[in-house]
Design an enzyme around this catalytic site. Structure first.
Site, PDB file in Angstrom:
ATOM      1  N   CYS A  41       0.814  -1.226   0.000  1.00 36.91           N
ATOM      2  CA  CYS A  41       0.000   0.000   0.000  1.00 36.91           C
ATOM      3  C   CYS A  41       0.846   1.275   0.000  1.00 36.91           C
ATOM      4  O   CYS A  41       0.360   2.342  -0.369  1.00 36.91           O
ATOM      5  CB  CYS A  41      -0.942   0.006   1.204  1.00 36.91           C
ATOM      6  SG  CYS A  41      -2.142  -1.325   1.162  1.00 36.91           S
ATOM      7  N   ASN A  97      -9.914  -0.046  -0.610  1.00 33.86           N
ATOM      8  CA  ASN A  97      -8.455   0.053  -0.572  1.00 33.86           C
ATOM      9  C   ASN A  97      -7.886  -0.558  -1.853  1.00 33.86           C
ATOM     10  O   ASN A  97      -7.944  -1.765  -2.040  1.00 33.86           O
ATOM     11  CB  ASN A  97      -7.945  -0.681   0.667  1.00 33.86           C
ATOM     12  CG  ASN A  97      -6.437  -0.561   0.840  1.00 33.86           C
ATOM     13  OD1 ASN A  97      -5.733  -0.127  -0.071  1.00 33.86           O
ATOM     14  ND2 ASN A  97      -5.953  -0.963   1.996  1.00 33.86           N
ATOM     15  N   HIS A 128      -3.301   7.654   1.732  1.00 32.62           N
ATOM     16  CA  HIS A 128      -3.663   6.333   1.225  1.00 32.62           C
ATOM     17  C   HIS A 128      -5.097   6.047   1.653  1.00 32.62           C
ATOM     18  O   HIS A 128      -5.472   6.275   2.803  1.00 32.62           O
ATOM     19  CB  HIS A 128      -2.695   5.295   1.799  1.00 32.62           C
ATOM     20  CG  HIS A 128      -3.127   3.882   1.564  1.00 32.62           C
ATOM     21  ND1 HIS A 128      -3.554   3.430   0.336  1.00 32.62           N
ATOM     22  CD2 HIS A 128      -3.208   2.819   2.412  1.00 32.62           C
ATOM     23  CE1 HIS A 128      -3.875   2.157   0.436  1.00 32.62           C
ATOM     24  NE2 HIS A 128      -3.676   1.763   1.680  1.00 32.62           N
TER      25      HIS A 128
HETATM   26  N1  ACO Z   1     -18.655  -7.847   8.733  1.00 31.03           N
HETATM   27  C1  ACO Z   1     -19.180  -8.035   9.943  1.00 31.03           C
HETATM   28  N2  ACO Z   1     -18.430  -8.352  11.012  1.00 31.03           N
HETATM   29  C2  ACO Z   1     -17.103  -8.471  10.825  1.00 31.03           C
HETATM   30  C3  ACO Z   1     -16.504  -8.286   9.566  1.00 31.03           C
HETATM   31  C4  ACO Z   1     -17.337  -7.949   8.489  1.00 31.03           C
HETATM   32  N3  ACO Z   1     -16.869  -7.750   7.247  1.00 31.03           N
HETATM   33  N4  ACO Z   1     -15.172  -8.472   9.691  1.00 31.03           N
HETATM   34  C5  ACO Z   1     -14.941  -8.753  10.984  1.00 31.03           C
HETATM   35  N5  ACO Z   1     -16.109  -8.770  11.668  1.00 31.03           N
HETATM   36  C6  ACO Z   1     -16.315  -9.029  13.080  1.00 31.03           C
HETATM   37  C7  ACO Z   1     -15.202  -9.821  13.703  1.00 31.03           C
HETATM   38  O1  ACO Z   1     -15.354 -11.194  13.461  1.00 31.03           O
HETATM   39  C8  ACO Z   1     -15.377  -9.468  15.155  1.00 31.03           C
HETATM   40  O2  ACO Z   1     -16.409 -10.243  15.696  1.00 31.03           O
HETATM   41  P1  ACO Z   1     -16.317 -10.799  17.208  1.00 31.03           P
HETATM   42  O3  ACO Z   1     -16.255  -9.569  18.067  1.00 31.03           O
HETATM   43  O4  ACO Z   1     -17.586 -11.592  17.336  1.00 31.03           O
HETATM   44  O5  ACO Z   1     -15.060 -11.605  17.253  1.00 31.03           O
HETATM   45  C9  ACO Z   1     -15.846  -8.011  15.121  1.00 31.03           C
HETATM   46  O6  ACO Z   1     -16.338  -7.801  13.790  1.00 31.03           O
HETATM   47  C10 ACO Z   1     -14.745  -7.030  15.422  1.00 31.03           C
HETATM   48  O7  ACO Z   1     -13.587  -7.381  14.660  1.00 31.03           O
HETATM   49  P2  ACO Z   1     -12.292  -6.508  14.653  1.00 31.03           P
HETATM   50  O8  ACO Z   1     -11.336  -7.062  13.655  1.00 31.03           O
HETATM   51  O9  ACO Z   1     -11.794  -6.342  16.049  1.00 31.03           O
HETATM   52  O10 ACO Z   1     -12.913  -5.131  14.140  1.00 31.03           O
HETATM   53  P3  ACO Z   1     -12.254  -3.718  14.020  1.00 31.03           P
HETATM   54  O11 ACO Z   1     -13.088  -2.718  14.704  1.00 31.03           O
HETATM   55  O12 ACO Z   1     -10.798  -3.736  14.343  1.00 31.03           O
HETATM   56  O13 ACO Z   1     -12.417  -3.440  12.460  1.00 31.03           O
HETATM   57  C11 ACO Z   1     -11.048  -3.498  10.497  1.00 31.03           C
HETATM   58  C12 ACO Z   1     -11.807  -4.301  11.525  1.00 31.03           C
HETATM   59  C13 ACO Z   1     -12.044  -2.659   9.723  1.00 31.03           C
HETATM   60  C14 ACO Z   1     -10.340  -4.448   9.547  1.00 31.03           C
HETATM   61  C15 ACO Z   1     -10.044  -2.570  11.201  1.00 31.03           C
HETATM   62  O14 ACO Z   1      -9.274  -3.296  12.111  1.00 31.03           O
HETATM   63  C16 ACO Z   1      -9.147  -1.875  10.250  1.00 31.03           C
HETATM   64  O15 ACO Z   1      -9.588  -1.040   9.483  1.00 31.03           O
HETATM   65  N6  ACO Z   1      -7.827  -2.165  10.270  1.00 31.03           N
HETATM   66  C17 ACO Z   1      -6.910  -1.596   9.322  1.00 31.03           C
HETATM   67  C18 ACO Z   1      -6.842  -2.532   8.199  1.00 31.03           C
HETATM   68  C19 ACO Z   1      -6.472  -1.905   6.913  1.00 31.03           C
HETATM   69  O16 ACO Z   1      -6.891  -0.827   6.560  1.00 31.03           O
HETATM   70  N7  ACO Z   1      -5.663  -2.643   6.170  1.00 31.03           N
HETATM   71  C20 ACO Z   1      -5.341  -2.248   4.861  1.00 31.03           C
HETATM   72  C21 ACO Z   1      -3.913  -2.423   4.555  1.00 31.03           C
HETATM   73  S1  ACO Z   1      -2.889  -1.491   5.572  1.00 31.03           S
HETATM   74  C22 ACO Z   1      -3.264   0.022   5.269  1.00 31.03           C
HETATM   75  O17 ACO Z   1      -3.538   0.332   4.161  1.00 31.03           O
HETATM   76  C23 ACO Z   1      -3.235   1.012   6.352  1.00 31.03           C
END
Ligand code: ACO
Length: 322
Positions: free
Chosen positions: A112, A279, A249
């Site tokens: 990224c 993304n 980004h």
């Molecule tokens: N739909 C519904 N529920 C979901 C989904 C989905 N698509 N994905 C995960 N969940 C659930 C999980 O299973 C979890 O359930 P549980 O509590 O019963 O175990 C709950 O949602 C919370 O999961 P988390 O992973 O803790 O959720 P979080 O609030 O951290 O959000 C996310 C997840 C959106 C991926 C976040 O962590 C994030 O944005 N991280 C950055 C990732 C990113 O942007 N990566 C791209 C590459 S790096 C970069 O470009 C910066």
């Protein structure tokens, strides 16, 4: 010498995949995706489209915007984590498709952060006199490395491409110059297992699928992005208030908002396109730049700050006077 940004362009595949369509395939819903990420839709490459064809369309649009013929390009860098082939580089494919037979073309892999790394690399070539006109392209087909049964990752990414044309021009050596004013790139391989693809020619002999510990990535992203921009501010004496446009980004709306807030940049000076294409990894910054350039928001002479963070971890930023 300065690397002056002469034009930009982008391309998104026609097929749009909405959150509602995804909710019919995996256990997710529009509300969860929008609330956690700001993403409403992503574009998916057609079967006959590749990273190379997406990148080529963006490159042609950037050259047309610059009014510079392809024959003048003597450096092509394609930032991609989804090349068409293990080798040769997708950049050489695009070079041939543009009928360019001079200079050098190569791919750069920083996921990224790829566009920021590629821009920083091109800037070194141009300001040292090693090249005169560069095409810097970010192009990705992440739809092909997603595990479409993993709801935690498949909702986040999309396909697309963006490109800029940079030309070496003489400046005064001050911050009033047009062009790339400063770049900072970093990496820390200790975090590679937080965001990676579980295959590759040198290990599994397969392409593999994207794997991510989202929460960990989120935590590091805000810290690292603010850190790299702080270096830019320290070097230039500028602050968030001096930035005309912040073009981060486009990974996640919450990361964008938290970083802008930390840097003291008002919401109305932040370019956000993540809602429309998710993304797109290395393509996301040039896609957003092209959007804000085409709709007239970014004007010549304005200060544009870009930043990115991605797998590796890698992260970086660049300050450009448009
Ligand atoms: N739909 C519904 N529920 C979901 C989904 C989905 N698509 N994905 C995960 N969940 C659930 C999980 O299973 C979890 O359930 P549980 O509590 O019963 O175990 C709950 O949602 C919370 O999961 P988390 O992973 O803790 O959720 P979080 O609030 O951290 O959000 C996310 C997840 C959106 C991926 C976040 O962590 C994030 O944005 N991280 C950055 C990732 C990113 O942007 N990566 C791209 C590459 S790096 C970069 O470009 C910066």
């Amino acid at each position: 010498m300065r690397s002056v940004l002469r034009g930009c362009g982008s391309y998104l595949p026609a097929r749009i995949l909405t959150n509602a369509e995804l909710a019919a395939k995996v256990d997710t819903n529009d509300e969860w995706i929008v609330q956690r990420t700001g993403i409403r839709a992503r574009h998916i490459a057609a079967d006959d489209e590749t990273t190379g064809t997406l990148g080529l369309k963006a490159a042609k649009a950037a050259l047309a915007d610059a009014g510079i013929p392809a024959s003048e390009v003597d450096l092509i860098i394609v930032a991609t984590a989804t090349p068409d082939h293990t080798f040769p580089a997708t950049a050489t494919e695009i070079q041939a498709a543009l009928d360019i037979t001079q200079g050098a073309a190569f791919d750069l892999q920083a996921v990224c952060s790829g566009f920021v790394f590629a821009l920083a690399t091109a800037d070194k070539f141009l300001t040292s006199g090693a090249a005169k006109t560069a095409l810097v392209i970010g192009a990705e087909t992440f739809s092909r490395i997603l595990d479409w049964e993993d709801r935690a990752t498949c909702v986040l990414f999309g396909d697309g491409a963006g490109a800029v044309v940079l030309r070496a021009e003489e400046g005064e050596g001050t911050l009033a110059d047009r062009g790339v004013l400063t770049t900072h790139i970093r990496s820390d391989g200790r975090y590679m297992n937080k965001l990676y693809v579980d295959g590759g020619p040198g290990s599994t002999k397969t392409v593999g699928f994207l794997r991510m510990e989202g929460r960990e990535v989120f935590k590091h992203a805000v810290v690292n992005l603010a850190d790299t921009v702080r270096h830019t501010f320290e070097e230039t004496g500028l602050t968030g208030a001096d930035i005309d446009w912040f073009v981060p980004h486009q990974a996640n709306r919450r990361i964008i908002d938290a970083t802008a807030h930390k840097l003291g940049i008002d919401e109305d000076r932040v370019v956000v396109t993540v809602d429309k294409h998710g993304n797109t990894s290395a393509a996301s910054i040039p896609l957003a730049l092209a959007q804000a350039h085409m709709d007239g928001r970014i004007k010549p002479g304005q200060l544009v700050l870009i930043e990115a963070m991605g797998g590796g971890f890698t992260w970086g930023s660049a300050l450009i006077r448009w």
